[in-house]
Design a protein around this motif. Structure first.
Motif, PDB file in Angstrom:
ATOM      1  N   GLU A 290      -9.809   1.532  -6.694  1.00  0.00           N
ATOM      2  CA  GLU A 290      -9.780   0.493  -4.894  1.00  0.00           C
ATOM      3  C   GLU A 290      -9.022  -0.039  -4.990  1.00  0.00           C
ATOM      4  O   GLU A 290      -8.004  -1.053  -5.520  1.00  0.00           O
TER       5      GLU A 290
ATOM      6  N   VAL B 165      -9.185   0.200   0.299  1.00  0.00           N
ATOM      7  CA  VAL B 165      -8.440   0.522  -0.453  1.00  0.00           C
ATOM      8  C   VAL B 165      -9.540   1.844  -1.217  1.00  0.00           C
ATOM      9  O   VAL B 165      -8.526   1.717  -2.245  1.00  0.00           O
TER      10      VAL B 165
ATOM     11  N   THR C 187      -8.384  -4.283   8.064  1.00  0.00           N
ATOM     12  CA  THR C 187      -8.400  -2.674   6.349  1.00  0.00           C
ATOM     13  C   THR C 187      -8.075  -4.084   4.870  1.00  0.00           C
ATOM     14  O   THR C 187      -6.663  -4.276   4.783  1.00  0.00           O
TER      15      THR C 187
ATOM     16  N   HIS D  97     -12.180   3.655   3.531  1.00  0.00           N
ATOM     17  CA  HIS D  97     -11.655   2.196   3.307  1.00  0.00           C
ATOM     18  C   HIS D  97     -12.273   1.491   4.569  1.00  0.00           C
ATOM     19  O   HIS D  97     -12.927   1.578   5.443  1.00  0.00           O
TER      20      HIS D  97
ATOM     21  N   ARG E  63       0.947  -0.978  -0.246  1.00  0.00           N
ATOM     22  CA  ARG E  63      -0.044   0.280   0.107  1.00  0.00           C
ATOM     23  C   ARG E  63       1.059   1.592   0.134  1.00  0.00           C
ATOM     24  O   ARG E  63       0.438   2.530  -1.209  1.00  0.00           O
TER      25      ARG E  63
END
Length: 302
Positions: free
Chosen positions: A208, A196, A193, A185, A167
């Motif tokens: 996404e 996002v 998570t 998120h 990420r």
């Protein structure tokens, strides 16, 4: 200082440190939304039946062998033959609209992002740090070149998603360099998570990140994760259109409430790419985070 990354020769991610002063010296042109998503296909006839009949979009066949299905005057879906090297993903490219494609290309080159060979007419493509092909096209590049259908199940592409492994590295590209901004998120369970959502800097469409995917996902899992979404005001209208156009699988009549509080329905093209119908605004319980941006609508100024 900011870390700027690009995918260089032999798929090596090249990162350089750029000072804030240097970054400010280059103005990024507006990026206003998703232009198109392109899928690979093993069986052209089966794909045409899905995108043309089941989804109700009208096809225009390009001289480059790519079938284009108009969603609205500024957005379309593309389908091309699966290449001989058979990449695992069936989502070939996600492209965004800009108001100054030449300026955006200069901006990215100035920040050491390599431009893919064989630039498309009216746009160009790059690789993000994880190797995903990302395109940029000039606003109105396809205006008057697409065909619209009265049978279309949706008039808007609102987001696209794909597997993300790191990420932070992807954020350096999408957030720091391109200016994408947080939208929402969440995860499959509270406190986790897995998804996002980052909106384009000058619109409401989003990208996404699909996180926490194992190292060797099956073709089905990749199809679920690497997907695109068609926006609708009322899910009942989309289901009625699917039924009218002959969608008879169990998925065609099944809806669910997403973790973001939006009603959704998922169907799959012949190559297992997920098509996620989603209502524009939430109507259920929203988990994990609040929304930080405007919700999409059916017609937006790009």
């Amino acid at each position: 200082m900011k870390l700027v990354c690009s995918l260089g020769v032999l798929a090596v991610v090249v990162c350089v440190w750029a000072s804030p002063r240097a970054m400010q010296g280059q103005t990024r042109p507006a990026i206003t939304g998703i232009a198109f998503v392109r899928m690979y296909s093993v069986d052209a006839a089966a794909s045409d039946a899905f995108y043309g009949k089941t989804l109700g979009f009208e096809k225009v066949m390009g001289a480059d062998g790519i079938a284009r299905y108009g969603v609205n005057e500024a957005q379309w879906l593309e389908v091309e033959k699966l290449p001989a090297d058979s990449p695992e993903t069936r989502v070939a490219e996600v492209a965004f609209t800009t108001r100054d494609v030449k300026g955006l290309q200069r901006y990215l080159v100035a920040h050491h992002v390599a431009i893919e060979a064989g630039a498309r007419r009216g746009g160009f493509s790059v690789r993000d740090p994880e190797g995903n092909l990302i395109g940029f096209v000039q606003r109105d590049a396809m205006k008057g070149k697409l065909m619209m259908s009265s049978r279309a199940t949706s008039r808007r592409v609102i987001h696209a998603g794909f597997v993300v492994r790191d990420r932070a590295v992807e954020d350096a590209f999408y957030r720091d360099l391109l200016g994408f901004k947080p939208y929402w998120h969440g995860g499959q369970t509270d406190g986790r998570t897995d998804y996002v959502s980052l909106q384009v800097p000058d619109g409401t469409d989003w990208l996404e990140y699909m996180l926490n995917i194992g190292p060797h996902p099956s073709a089905h899992t990749l199809g679920v994760m690497n997907h695109f979404s068609l926006g609708v005001a009322q899910m009942s209208d989309a289901l009625a259109a699917l039924a009218r156009d002959g969608c008879t699988t169990a998925d065609c009549g099944k809806t669910q409430m997403g973790r973001d509080g939006k009603v959704q329905a998922n169907i799959y093209d012949p190559d297992l790419t997920r098509v996620e119908f989603m209502e524009f605004v939430p109507s259920g319980t929203i988990c994990c985070s609040s929304f930080e941006g405007r919700h999409p609508v059916e017609v937006e100024n790009r």
